[in-house]
Design a protein around this motif. Structure first.
Motif, PDB file in Angstrom:
ATOM      1  N   HIS A 117       0.824  -1.205   0.000  1.00  0.00           N
ATOM      2  CA  HIS A 117       0.000   0.000   0.000  1.00  0.00           C
ATOM      3  C   HIS A 117       0.862   1.262   0.000  1.00  0.00           C
ATOM      4  CE1 HIS A 117      -3.491   2.516   0.685  1.00  0.00           C
ATOM      5  NE2 HIS A 117      -2.969   2.986   1.806  1.00  0.00           N
ATOM      6  N   TYR A 118       2.004   1.208   0.692  1.00  0.00           N
ATOM      7  CA  TYR A 118       2.883   2.373   0.788  1.00  0.00           C
ATOM      8  C   TYR A 118       4.137   2.215  -0.070  1.00  0.00           C
ATOM      9  CZ  TYR A 118      -0.039   3.786   4.731  1.00  0.00           C
ATOM     10  OH  TYR A 118      -1.104   4.158   5.520  1.00  0.00           O
ATOM     11  N   LYS A 119       4.076   1.361  -1.072  1.00  0.00           N
ATOM     12  CA  LYS A 119       5.268   1.038  -1.866  1.00  0.00           C
ATOM     13  C   LYS A 119       5.841   2.254  -2.590  1.00  0.00           C
ATOM     14  CE  LYS A 119       2.621  -0.717  -5.851  1.00  0.00           C
ATOM     15  NZ  LYS A 119       2.862   0.418  -6.733  1.00  0.00           N
ATOM     16  N   ASP A 120       4.988   3.174  -3.033  1.00  0.00           N
ATOM     17  CA  ASP A 120       5.487   4.351  -3.740  1.00  0.00           C
ATOM     18  C   ASP A 120       6.329   5.235  -2.825  1.00  0.00           C
ATOM     19  OD1 ASP A 120       4.245   3.544  -6.073  1.00  0.00           O
ATOM     20  OD2 ASP A 120       2.390   4.632  -5.639  1.00  0.00           O
ATOM     21  N   LYS A 121       5.919   5.359  -1.574  1.00  0.00           N
ATOM     22  CA  LYS A 121       6.699   6.132  -0.611  1.00  0.00           C
ATOM     23  C   LYS A 121       7.960   5.378  -0.209  1.00  0.00           C
ATOM     24  CE  LYS A 121       2.663   8.520   1.302  1.00  0.00           C
ATOM     25  NZ  LYS A 121       1.846   8.781   2.525  1.00  0.00           N
ATOM     26  N   ILE A 122       7.816   4.073  -0.024  1.00  0.00           N
ATOM     27  CA  ILE A 122       8.960   3.244   0.367  1.00  0.00           C
ATOM     28  C   ILE A 122      10.036   3.244  -0.709  1.00  0.00           C
ATOM     29  CG2 ILE A 122       9.675   0.844   0.819  1.00  0.00           C
ATOM     30  CD1 ILE A 122       6.965   0.431   2.192  1.00  0.00           C
ATOM     31  N   GLN A 123       9.604   3.277  -1.974  1.00  0.00           N
ATOM     32  CA  GLN A 123      10.526   3.223  -3.112  1.00  0.00           C
ATOM     33  C   GLN A 123      11.634   4.264  -2.990  1.00  0.00           C
ATOM     34  OE1 GLN A 123      10.366   0.975  -5.500  1.00  0.00           O
ATOM     35  NE2 GLN A 123      11.893   1.783  -6.930  1.00  0.00           N
ATOM     36  N   ASN A 124      11.321   5.431  -2.448  1.00  0.00           N
ATOM     37  CA  ASN A 124      12.300   6.524  -2.350  1.00  0.00           C
ATOM     38  C   ASN A 124      13.298   6.321  -1.210  1.00  0.00           C
ATOM     39  OD1 ASN A 124      10.958   7.911  -4.473  1.00  0.00           O
ATOM     40  ND2 ASN A 124       9.463   8.735  -3.013  1.00  0.00           N
ATOM     41  N   TYR A 125      12.966   5.456  -0.284  1.00  0.00           N
ATOM     42  CA  TYR A 125      13.831   5.270   0.891  1.00  0.00           C
ATOM     43  C   TYR A 125      14.221   3.814   1.090  1.00  0.00           C
ATOM     44  CZ  TYR A 125      11.660   9.801   1.878  1.00  0.00           C
ATOM     45  OH  TYR A 125      11.198  11.097   1.798  1.00  0.00           O
ATOM     46  N   VAL A 126      14.056   2.981   0.064  1.00  0.00           N
ATOM     47  CA  VAL A 126      14.219   1.546   0.254  1.00  0.00           C
ATOM     48  C   VAL A 126      15.635   1.165   0.689  1.00  0.00           C
ATOM     49  CG1 VAL A 126      14.770   1.082  -2.186  1.00  0.00           C
ATOM     50  CG2 VAL A 126      13.733  -0.715  -0.778  1.00  0.00           C
ATOM     51  N   SER A 127      16.667   1.858   0.185  1.00  0.00           N
ATOM     52  CA  SER A 127      18.056   1.547   0.574  1.00  0.00           C
ATOM     53  C   SER A 127      18.284   1.853   2.052  1.00  0.00           C
ATOM     54  CB  SER A 127      19.045   2.337  -0.282  1.00  0.00           C
ATOM     55  OG  SER A 127      18.921   1.985  -1.641  1.00  0.00           O
ATOM     56  N   LYS A 128      17.784   3.006   2.510  1.00  0.00           N
ATOM     57  CA  LYS A 128      17.929   3.366   3.920  1.00  0.00           C
ATOM     58  C   LYS A 128      17.136   2.419   4.810  1.00  0.00           C
ATOM     59  CE  LYS A 128      18.720   8.284   2.995  1.00  0.00           C
ATOM     60  NZ  LYS A 128      18.208   9.672   3.187  1.00  0.00           N
ATOM     61  N   LEU A 129      15.933   2.086   4.369  1.00  0.00           N
ATOM     62  CA  LEU A 129      15.103   1.163   5.145  1.00  0.00           C
ATOM     63  C   LEU A 129      15.745  -0.213   5.242  1.00  0.00           C
ATOM     64  CD1 LEU A 129      11.532   2.088   3.832  1.00  0.00           C
ATOM     65  CD2 LEU A 129      12.418   2.451   6.131  1.00  0.00           C
ATOM     66  N   THR A 130      16.401  -0.637   4.163  1.00  0.00           N
ATOM     67  CA  THR A 130      17.101  -1.933   4.178  1.00  0.00           C
ATOM     68  C   THR A 130      18.166  -1.941   5.258  1.00  0.00           C
ATOM     69  OG1 THR A 130      16.744  -2.227   1.800  1.00  0.00           O
ATOM     70  CG2 THR A 130      18.483  -3.550   2.823  1.00  0.00           C
TER      71      THR A 130
END
Length: 267
Positions: A117-130
């Motif tokens: 559901h929040y994939k578009d927002k996550i896409q911008n921070y996926v490296s940091k979130l990883t």
């Protein structure tokens, strides 16, 4: 937890109320019935394909959830999780539901849907979130104990018999702590690995190794079924040496798993 999170991620049609229960029944339950007949004919008693049944139940429950909370999804998620944790101990006493670990799987299926559901927002921070989830997961493992797994520590932290018959609320806080920690570690580990592959795929050119391997994902149901026979029934009597547990865990088992996956895909 990881498998159920990924299953939830790819069940995103539930968000748009486009889930097809009949199709899921044909995809998940019909194979269980037909394979159950095969196991009966060949006198195989070790297989019940519980994950497929658990996945179907999770799909139905979350489908009902989106019918009820379509316009207030965030509030619905909060209320659903709170209610779930209160009643999960009761699910472990329900025949079949307990064997399929529905109490443990439901939140992770929802986690997968939430991430989508929040994939578009996550896409911008996926490296940091990883990086963040990997560090948190590694730290959480330090506090992990083998006895916390579902088989040894079911969420029986509320004594429902005392609540119903004696009108007394009895809570086992040790079991409660173990249960909550199991969910936390499962969520951190699932998010860590999901974001890791997401990040790697994002940084690779289209048509890369990961993208090509991803095409084999369409065989996941078939691989699950075939590996159940190869691993649990063990028709070829594969017996790995266990004299050195480090070699067993980190060399023998991964190599055998890779071989089995390749065989299943080829079949």
């Amino acid at each position: 937890p990881l498998f159920m999170t990924i299953s939830g991620f790819f069940s995103h049609k539930l968000l748009m109320r486009q889930g097809d229960i009949k199709k899921k029944f044909q995809q998940l339950i019909i194979p269980c019935i037909s394979l159950g007949i095969v196991c009966l004919i060949f006198n195989i008693h070790t297989l019940n394909f519980w994950y497929l049944k658990s996945l179907f139940i999770c799909y139905v429950v979350w489908d009902v959830f989106f019918i009820l909370f379509r316009k207030k999804m965030q509030l619905g998620f909060f209320l659903f999780m709170i209610a779930g944790f209160i009643f999960f101990p009761l699910l472990t006493r329900v025949p079949y539901l307990s064997a399929y670990k529905v109490d443990f799987m439901l939140p992770f299926f929802g986690l997968g849907i939430l991430i989508y559901h929040y994939k578009d927002k996550i896409q911008n921070y996926v490296s940091k979130l990883t990086l963040i989830f990997t560090l948190l997961f590694l730290v959480s493992l330090i506090l992990w104990d083998y006895s916390y797994i579902w088989y040894f520590s079911k969420p029986l932290w509320i004594d429902y018999e005392a609540l119903i018959f004696d009108k007394e609320l009895v809570i086992d806080f040790t079991t409660f702590r173990q249960t909550m920690w199991r969910y936390v570690v499962g969520a951190l580990g699932s998010s860590c690995i999901l974001f890791l592959f997401w990040s790697v795929n994002k940084n690779l050119k289209s048509g890369g190794v990961i993208s090509r391997l991803g095409k084999y994902g369409r065989f996941s149901l078939h691989v699950y079924i075939l590996q159940s026979f190869l691993v649990e029934v063990n028709p070829f009597h594969v017996d790995l040496p266990t004299s050195n547990m480090n070699l067993y865990n980190y060399v023998y088992t991964p190599l055998l798993a890779l071989l089995i996956v390749i065989i299943c895909i080829l079949i």
